[in-house]
Design an enzyme around this catalytic site. Structure first.
Site, short mmCIF file in Angstrom:
data_model
loop_
_atom_site.label_atom_id
_atom_site.label_comp_id
_atom_site.label_asym_id
_atom_site.label_seq_id
_atom_site.Cartn_x
_atom_site.Cartn_y
_atom_site.Cartn_z
N ASP A 194 70.71 114.78 16.10
CA ASP A 194 70.51 113.82 17.26
C ASP A 194 71.15 114.71 18.40
O ASP A 194 71.89 115.22 18.48
CB ASP A 194 71.31 112.75 16.99
CG ASP A 194 70.94 111.68 17.81
OD1 ASP A 194 71.22 111.70 18.99
OD2 ASP A 194 70.19 110.81 17.36
N ILE A 195 70.15 114.44 19.45
CA ILE A 195 70.62 115.01 20.97
C ILE A 195 71.70 114.23 21.48
O ILE A 195 72.35 114.74 22.56
CB ILE A 195 69.42 115.08 21.93
CG1 ILE A 195 68.81 113.58 22.11
CG2 ILE A 195 68.45 116.11 21.33
CD1 ILE A 195 67.79 114.02 23.15
N ASN A 200 67.07 101.33 12.54
CA ASN A 200 66.89 100.39 13.37
C ASN A 200 65.44 99.78 13.15
O ASN A 200 64.43 100.47 13.22
CB ASN A 200 67.06 100.73 14.83
CG ASN A 200 68.69 101.11 14.70
OD1 ASN A 200 69.35 100.64 14.17
ND2 ASN A 200 68.70 102.10 15.66
N VAL A 243 62.50 104.68 19.24
CA VAL A 243 61.35 105.68 19.01
C VAL A 243 60.51 104.79 18.14
O VAL A 243 61.09 104.72 16.93
CB VAL A 243 61.48 106.93 18.73
CG1 VAL A 243 60.23 107.79 18.37
CG2 VAL A 243 62.48 107.48 19.75
N HIS A 278 63.15 106.20 11.20
CA HIS A 278 63.99 107.11 11.03
C HIS A 278 65.26 106.59 10.81
O HIS A 278 65.83 105.71 10.99
CB HIS A 278 64.08 108.25 12.42
CG HIS A 278 64.22 107.38 13.53
ND1 HIS A 278 63.48 106.54 14.38
CD2 HIS A 278 65.51 107.24 14.31
CE1 HIS A 278 64.15 106.06 15.31
NE2 HIS A 278 65.37 106.62 15.45
N HIS A 298 69.41 107.22 10.82
CA HIS A 298 70.52 108.15 11.61
C HIS A 298 71.41 108.25 10.52
O HIS A 298 71.80 107.32 9.68
CB HIS A 298 71.04 107.06 12.33
CG HIS A 298 70.32 106.49 13.91
ND1 HIS A 298 70.56 107.54 14.90
CD2 HIS A 298 69.24 105.84 14.04
CE1 HIS A 298 69.66 107.23 15.90
NE2 HIS A 298 68.72 106.37 15.18
#
Length: 123
Positions: free
Chosen positions: A31-32, A88, A97, A101, A103
């Site tokens: 993750d950025i 989420n 987004v 996905h 996390h």
């Protein structure tokens, strides 16, 4: 399908990502904006916009996200201590987004509840 997401661009190698795992169906990358010492996003290569779009035909892709998370936990040495996976859904769920996905967060003890904002009970 709508315009491509940032994840589609990462899958297609149009933009770089720090990839930690890849197979035929799944991609995992750092993750950025990490929220834990280890924070990766685990995504299916086939875009499924939200959890609400999971169905019998694509459910195996979601299951594979958890298989990959377990592999990464073992590989990086925190399977025994524990880790958190979060997915989420939509705006109020914190999804930014629209490509499902996980996390995956690890490397420190996670508190509960994850936030301290007390809201009115829904049920």
């Amino acid at each position: 399908m709508t315009d491509s997401t940032i994840f589609d661009k990462i899958i297609n190698k149009e933009i770089p990502a720090d990839v930690v795992y890849e197979d035929e169906h799944t991609l995992a990358f750092k993750d950025i904006n990490p929220q834990a010492p280890f924070h990766v996003l685990v995504i299916p290569k086939q875009r499924i916009a939200t959890i609400n779009d999971v169905n019998e035909e694509n459910a195996h892709l979601v299951g594979n996200l958890y298989v990959v998370a377990a592999k990464l936990a073992k590989q990086h040495g925190f399977a025994e201590d524990g880790y958190r996976v979060v997915m989420n859904c939509n705006e109020h769920g914190g999804q930014t987004v629209y490509h499902i996905h996980l996390h995956m967060l690890a490397g420190q003890a996670m508190g509960w509840p994850p936030y301290q904002n007390k809201k009115k009970e829904l049920f």
